[in-house]
Design a protein around this motif. Structure first.
Motif, PDB file in Angstrom:
ATOM      1  N   ARG A 183     -83.190  -3.808  52.200  1.00 23.03           N
ATOM      2  CA  ARG A 183     -82.552  -3.819  53.514  1.00 23.03           C
ATOM      3  C   ARG A 183     -83.651  -3.777  54.570  1.00 23.03           C
ATOM      4  NH1 ARG A 183     -78.502   1.052  53.435  1.00 23.03           N
ATOM      5  NH2 ARG A 183     -80.116   1.956  52.136  1.00 23.03           N
ATOM      6  N   LEU A 222     -89.446  -7.134  51.837  1.00 21.55           N
ATOM      7  CA  LEU A 222     -88.296  -7.701  51.124  1.00 21.55           C
ATOM      8  C   LEU A 222     -87.853  -6.790  49.987  1.00 21.55           C
ATOM      9  CD1 LEU A 222     -89.230 -11.464  51.001  1.00 21.55           C
ATOM     10  CD2 LEU A 222     -87.380 -10.410  52.284  1.00 21.55           C
ATOM     11  N   THR A 245     -82.334 -13.246  48.238  1.00 20.15           N
ATOM     12  CA  THR A 245     -82.711 -11.848  48.000  1.00 20.15           C
ATOM     13  C   THR A 245     -81.924 -10.908  48.907  1.00 20.15           C
ATOM     14  OG1 THR A 245     -84.920 -12.586  47.443  1.00 20.15           O
ATOM     15  CG2 THR A 245     -84.683 -10.258  47.956  1.00 20.15           C
ATOM     16  N   LEU A 246     -81.783 -11.282  50.148  1.00 24.29           N
ATOM     17  CA  LEU A 246     -81.126 -10.381  51.089  1.00 24.29           C
ATOM     18  C   LEU A 246     -79.607 -10.397  50.913  1.00 24.29           C
ATOM     19  CD1 LEU A 246     -83.191 -10.861  54.353  1.00 24.29           C
ATOM     20  CD2 LEU A 246     -83.466  -9.198  52.529  1.00 24.29           C
TER      21      LEU A 246
END
Lengths: 197, 493
Positions: B134, B130, B58-59
């Motif tokens: 960011r 999340l 995800t990041l």
């Protein structure tokens, strides 16, 4: 449980043991098995003019505060004060930032729209009440993380109720106190020296 | 010593003494971890690995890894957020509301329930953080003046209210829990044999000695914390519901949301407490502390809150019709009969029908049935949030914007991963912290009925070979022949 007659006759609130320059203190410890016996014993001991240093118990014994003459805690007043601080801070924060420092039109509503500020004001009131009170509680009770904890009798956090009475330099009151504690139902009477207590 | 009505069952069975309580609860902390615990921790850690992998995806690649689309901008993330926060609420209800109502049976379950609250809130917080994409800029939510300009946070936004509500809730629950743990840490410290154990529990116990003055203040602090936590817990889910209710999306814009969400939260929370307690009492052999009576009482709360939720579902439907707003009406008809009918049916059957079985005494007192019901309720409450969120969004005003939501494996991974995170934390808690509040259980051990003899907690040092005293003689009401404990609940059945 607490006999009122004895409580009334008891001397004024126990003063904390005088702060001595020598770091060693001597205690006589009366060990009790039962909270009701303990409460009666505390009443009788104080009636007989004995100054009780402290009582250690595995759980909060109801009625011990009255028996020992412990005053009602003023923590609720402190908690209220912290809550009011939180409320004032929350209102100031919201009104100052959105109303004066950088006003914005949000949804065509007034810059200072108090109903929308209620949730944050409430949350910060609770936040300040809780944390202010808990920090005060730990500070005034002198509870902080320690590497080693001095305990007079380790069974006092398990299943015994311990009455601690401070002795003078040469323990002259020991025989009298032993007899008094025994008469009032102590299952054991011990002497203990403690440095830095 | 307390005075108990003869209709009450004893709260702790087998006539435990004070020392037995210490022994039974400290055993898990002191003994080497058992194989079942290690196995469970292994599974939880595997799930935690899935969590970290999904978070990394995800990041690194962005929110595009999730199944969100232009129409459905909120789906599993907010569903899971509300689900976890809701689960947390039962812990506070047990520790605060039941304390104010003097429900002494809470003593054996409050510690673990509060731990559940804290871990559930940690899991819940993962989702909004999340979803920011960011998370290293998460501090933007706090009212710090913007480093790029002079903007402050918008206090008119329910999402910002959420930030304050959840962070207050988390920190207040944490100190409430920790303050309750301090006397029990002192007990473990004073029994500890090893150097490391004595050292670490001494630090954790903050120098607690059980002094009468400390206990007196401790009780004051507990009472006030309970007093502020009670409106707090109601406010938290009210504010969570306002994330939806203050919008103008049909299906979300309803005034019934705050009470409906709060009762749903307590409902799902009690289901989770039951799931955890039924496992804990068996794995850690705590059947004498968490008795069938406890399970039945929790079942009753689950049934009441479940029924409130059921009434709320029906009220929503009625109001949609009664309001004569066609968008609102369409939204509710679409919920029940549209493409997400299966989610709606699942929600209705799990949340409205299944708790009604608790009316039957045999179900209420059955461990197997309670366990099954608690799992069903947890599933149902997850679907409730999914139905509210996705089915309200997926048919936008323009039919060209209509869409369906399908989760990606990263969506599933993060959800399953938070379950792993939750159980990792809970298992570590159960091993290293006392799972039952020993000090509080000791206060309810000794009791007397109608000024009669005293039962439980005799403390003369004698010990039966098994380590337990025989069960106390059954008590009786005057004029009623001494027999089994009088239980009017049972007689009326």
């Amino acid at each position: 449980m607490t006999s009122p007659a004895v409580t009334a006759a008891a001397p004024a609130a126990i003063a904390p043991a005088p702060a001595t320059t020598s770091s060693t203190k001597r205690f006589v410890l009366g060990i009790f098995d039962d909270e009701d016996v303990l409460l009666h014993a505390v009443d009788n001991l104080r009636g007989a003019g004995v100054k009780i240093y402290d009582v250690f118990s595995p759980y909060p014994v109801h009625g011990i505060d009255d028996a020992l003459g412990i005053e009602r805690s003023r923590l609720p007043i402190a908690a209220f004060f912290y809550g009011m601080c939180g409320l004032a801070f929350a209102l100031w924060l919201q009104i100052y930032t959105l109303g004066f420092d950088w006003p914005m039109i949000i949804g065509g509503k007034p810059a200072i729209s108090l109903p929308a500020f209620i949730p944050v004001a409430f949350e910060l009131t609770v936040f300040f009440t809780c944390h202010g009170m808990v920090i005060t509680f730990y500070t005034i009770s002198r509870l902080y993380p320690r590497f080693k904890t001095p305990v007079l009798d380790v069974r006092s956090t398990d299943d015994k109720f311990v009455v601690a009475i401070e002795l003078d330099e040469n323990s002259s009151q020991m025989p009298k106190l032993t007899q008094l504690l025994r008469e009032n139902g102590a299952s054991e009477v011990n002497q203990k020296e403690m440095t830095k207590f | 010593m307390q005075y108990v009505s003869p209709v009450r069952e004893p709260l702790v069975t087998s006539g435990k003494t004070y020392h037995d309580v210490t022994q039974d609860i400290c055993y898990q902390v002191e003994a080497a971890p058992n194989i079942r615990w290690m196995g469970a921790l292994g599974v939880a850690l595997i799930l935690l690995g899935i969590f970290f992998y999904s978070v990394y995806r995800t990041l690194w690649y962005g929110i595009g890894e999730w199944g969100l689309n232009k129409t459905i901008g909120w789906a599993w993330d907010i569903t899971n957020f509300v689900w976890w926060v809701g689960i947390g609420h039962a812990g506070t209800l047990i520790s605060a509301v039941l304390l104010l109502f003097r429900q002494k049976w809470r003593s054996s379950i409050n510690r673990a329930a509060e731990a559940m609250t804290i871990f559930a809130v940690i899991c819940a917080a993962m989702f909004p953080v999340l979803h920011m994409g960011r998370p290293w800029l998460a501090f933007y939510v706090f009212p710090l003046q913007n480093t790029l300009g002079s903007l402050w946070a918008n206090f008119n936004s329910p999402l910002l209210w959420d930030v304050f509500a959840i962070s207050t809730y988390f920190t207040v629950s944490l100190v409430f829990w920790y303050t309750g743990l301090v006397p029990d840490f002192a007990t473990i410290r004073d029994r500890a044999k090893g150097k490391i154990a004595r050292f670490s529990y001494s630090i954790l116990s903050m120098g607690w000695t059980g002094s009468a003055k400390h206990w007196s203040r401790y009780e004051t602090v507990s009472l006030i914390l309970a007093g502020v936590s009670t409106p707090l817990v109601l406010s938290v889910h009210t504010i969570v519901s306002m994330d939806f209710a203050t919008s103008v999306v049909p299906g979300w814009h309803t005034t019934i949301f705050p009470p409906y969400f709060v009762s749903g939260a307590i409902f799902s929370g009690f289901a989770m407490v039951l799931t955890l307690m039924l496992i804990t009492r068996v794995v850690f052999k705590l059947e004498d502390y968490i008795t069938l009576e406890h399970i039945a009482l929790m079942n009753k709360i689950m049934m009441v809150t479940g029924s409130i939720v059921g009434v709320a579902y029906i009220t929503e439907f009625f109001i949609a019709w009664y309001s004569q707003v066609e968008y609102e009406q369409y939204c509710f008809i679409n919920r029940a009969t549209g493409p997400y009918w299966w989610a709606y049916a699942c929600m209705m059957s799990c949340n409205v029908l299944s708790p009604q079985f608790v009316w039957i005494r045999r179900v209420r007192y059955s461990i197997v049935m309670t366990f099954i019901l608690s799992i069903i309720v947890n599933i149902g409450m997850w679907f409730e949030r999914f139905v509210i969120i996705v089915s309200s969004l997926h048919r936008d005003y323009l039919p060209s914007s209509w869409a369906m939501f399908s989760p990606t494996r990263i969506d599933v991974g993060i959800y399953v991963g938070t379950i792993g995170l939750f159980f990792t934390l809970f298992l570590l808690f159960a091993k290293f912290f006392p799972v039952i509040n020993m000090a509080e259980v000791k206060t309810i051990l000794k009791y007397t009925v109608n000024d009669g003899p005293t039962y439980g907690g005799s403390n003369d040092g004698s010990r039966s070979p098994a380590g337990h005293h025989a069960a106390p003689a059954p008590y009786s009401t005057p004029g009623v022949p001494a027999s089994a404990p009088v239980n009017y609940d049972k007689q009326n059945d």
